[in-house]
Scaffold this motif. Structure first.
Motif, short mmCIF file in Angstrom:
data_model
loop_
_atom_site.label_atom_id
_atom_site.label_comp_id
_atom_site.label_asym_id
_atom_site.label_seq_id
_atom_site.Cartn_x
_atom_site.Cartn_y
_atom_site.Cartn_z
N GLU A 171 0.84 -1.21 0.00
CA GLU A 171 0.00 0.00 0.00
C GLU A 171 0.87 1.25 0.00
N ARG A 172 1.96 1.20 0.76
CA ARG A 172 2.86 2.37 0.81
C ARG A 172 3.55 2.57 -0.53
N LEU A 173 3.96 1.49 -1.17
CA LEU A 173 4.54 1.62 -2.51
C LEU A 173 3.54 2.25 -3.47
N CYS A 174 2.29 1.83 -3.42
CA CYS A 174 1.28 2.40 -4.31
C CYS A 174 1.08 3.89 -4.05
N ALA A 175 1.13 4.28 -2.80
CA ALA A 175 0.99 5.70 -2.48
C ALA A 175 2.15 6.51 -3.04
N ALA A 176 3.31 5.87 -3.21
CA ALA A 176 4.50 6.56 -3.71
C ALA A 176 4.63 6.50 -5.23
N LEU A 177 3.68 5.90 -5.93
CA LEU A 177 3.81 5.74 -7.37
C LEU A 177 4.06 7.06 -8.11
N PRO A 178 3.43 8.18 -7.72
CA PRO A 178 3.74 9.43 -8.45
C PRO A 178 5.20 9.83 -8.39
N ASP A 179 5.92 9.37 -7.37
CA ASP A 179 7.35 9.66 -7.28
C ASP A 179 8.21 8.60 -7.98
N LEU A 180 7.60 7.45 -8.28
CA LEU A 180 8.35 6.32 -8.83
C LEU A 180 8.18 6.18 -10.34
N ILE A 181 7.00 6.53 -10.84
CA ILE A 181 6.68 6.35 -12.25
C ILE A 181 6.40 7.71 -12.88
N PRO A 182 7.18 8.13 -13.86
CA PRO A 182 6.93 9.44 -14.48
C PRO A 182 5.60 9.45 -15.21
N PRO A 183 4.95 10.60 -15.30
CA PRO A 183 3.66 10.68 -16.01
C PRO A 183 3.82 10.19 -17.45
N GLN A 184 2.88 9.35 -17.86
CA GLN A 184 2.87 8.83 -19.22
C GLN A 184 1.43 8.83 -19.70
N PRO A 185 1.15 9.22 -20.94
CA PRO A 185 -0.21 9.14 -21.43
C PRO A 185 -0.62 7.69 -21.62
N PRO A 186 -1.89 7.38 -21.43
CA PRO A 186 -2.34 6.01 -21.67
C PRO A 186 -2.33 5.67 -23.15
N CYS A 187 -2.08 4.43 -23.45
CA CYS A 187 -2.18 3.93 -24.81
C CYS A 187 -2.78 2.53 -24.73
N LEU A 188 -3.21 2.02 -25.86
CA LEU A 188 -3.72 0.66 -25.90
C LEU A 188 -2.58 -0.31 -25.64
N THR A 189 -2.75 -1.15 -24.64
CA THR A 189 -1.72 -2.13 -24.28
C THR A 189 -2.25 -3.54 -24.44
N HIS A 190 -1.35 -4.45 -24.76
CA HIS A 190 -1.71 -5.87 -24.84
C HIS A 190 -2.14 -6.38 -23.48
N GLY A 191 -1.37 -6.05 -22.45
CA GLY A 191 -1.74 -6.38 -21.08
C GLY A 191 -1.18 -7.67 -20.52
N ASP A 192 -0.69 -8.57 -21.40
CA ASP A 192 -0.11 -9.83 -20.93
C ASP A 192 1.01 -10.23 -21.89
N LEU A 193 1.89 -9.28 -22.15
CA LEU A 193 2.86 -9.39 -23.24
C LEU A 193 4.13 -10.10 -22.77
N TRP A 194 4.02 -11.42 -22.59
CA TRP A 194 5.21 -12.20 -22.32
C TRP A 194 5.46 -13.14 -23.49
N ARG A 195 6.56 -13.82 -23.49
CA ARG A 195 7.03 -14.52 -24.69
C ARG A 195 6.04 -15.57 -25.20
N GLU A 196 5.30 -16.23 -24.31
CA GLU A 196 4.39 -17.28 -24.75
C GLU A 196 3.15 -16.73 -25.43
N ASN A 197 2.93 -15.42 -25.34
CA ASN A 197 1.79 -14.81 -26.03
C ASN A 197 2.21 -14.12 -27.32
N ILE A 198 3.36 -14.54 -27.83
CA ILE A 198 3.87 -14.04 -29.11
C ILE A 198 4.16 -15.24 -30.00
#
Length: 293
Positions: A171-198
């Motif tokens: 929970e504390r990590l999630c509260a700190a996300l604005p300091d950990l992850i720079p702002p990025q606009p949303p885009c369409l993502t695959h969502g489960d993009l690991w090697r077996e799904n390619i």
């Protein structure tokens, strides 16, 4: 009735006369396999042996979005219902640098051509057999915290895996996300993009399968590839993707944080967690120590 018999029966009900099924291995949700039909043609089919869910309907919609909105290669959907998904046959991918470079071009095009102003999707989805909350939100840090990380804490296997201090650290990590992850606009993502799904076309071009789509941070997709086991040639993917789409400084350090969503999902599915719980503990360790100081 065996898994193969269940799949054959549901194919018959949908109008597909199966002569032979080569069952796929490695899946933890569906019974799947390459099916040779009576006319000699082949398709790939999946079914769920348990209660009917919307997994395949959601998967088909995700494949259509990746193709129609994002311009990615996906297999043709031949049949989709709560009981059965039938796709055109694809080929195994090659694990050479040329293939991974082609994949980088496709994923970069997906991410750079689909920028939106909200995180989420017009319907909830599935990650494995569990629901993926895609409620729209204009705040990416809140969306990722609430719907991609903390959402898993109420799942019984996750509750059992972590003690109170570890949950507070998450929970504390999630509260700190604005300091950990720079702002990025949303885009369409695959969502489960690991090697077996390619996989690949007959011509060797990359094809995406088994999506869990939503509008999210592009780095969330990259974290799946970066943090999951992958061949050495995949390093070419990240080099080319960075040239095309650009990446914020420090992206490598952010990959384990963004991968928390997948690690918690693995635990929530109550299968072999492949060391997922220990990996989560490693990521949250600084936040746990801070809480104890």
């Amino acid at each position: 009735m065996s898994d193969e018999e269940i799949l054959t029966e549901r194919l018959r009900e949908a109008g597909y006369a199966a002569m032979r099924v080569e069952q796929a291995v490695g899946g933890v949700v569906a019974v799947a396999g390459l099916v040779t039909l009576q006319d000699g043609s082949q398709v790939f089919a999946k079914t769920l042996p348990g209660p009917a869910l919307d997994v395949f309907v959601v998967e088909a919609a995700g494949l259509a979005a990746l193709r129609d909105v994002g311009g990615s290669n996906t297999p043709d959907v031949l049949h989709a219902s709560e009981r059965l998904l039938v796709l055109e046959k694809m080929e195994p991918r090659r694990d050479d640098e040329d293939f991974w470079e082609r994949l980088a071009h496709m994923v970069a095009a997906l991410h750079t051509s689909t920028a939106g102003d909200r995180f989420g999707w017009h319907r909830d989805g599935r990650l494995g057999r569990l629901r993926q909350d895609n409620t729209w939100d204009r705040n990416g840090h809140r969306f990722f915290a609430e719907r991609r990380v903390l959402r898993w804490l109420t799942e019984p296997p996750v509750e059992a895996a972590f003690d109170r201090e570890e949950r507070r650290a998450l929970e504390r990590l999630c509260a700190a996300l604005p300091d950990l992850i720079p702002p990025q606009p949303p885009c369409l993502t695959h969502g489960d993009l690991w090697r077996e799904n390619i996989v690949a076309t007959g011509d060797g071009d990359p094809v995406l399968i088994d999506p869990a789509v939503s509008y999210c941070w592009p780095e969330a997709d990259l974290s799946m590839l970066w943090s999951s086991p992958r061949p050495p040639a995949s390093e070419r993917f990240f080099a080319v993707y960075r040239e095309i789409a650009g990446l914020h400084d420090g992206w490598e350090e952010r990959m384990p944080i963004l991968h928390l969503r997948e690690l918690l999902s693995i635990i929530a599915h109550d299968d072999d967690d492949w060391g997922a719980a220990e990996a989560v503990r490693t990521v949250i360790a600084p936040f746990k120590r801070r809480s104890e100081s």
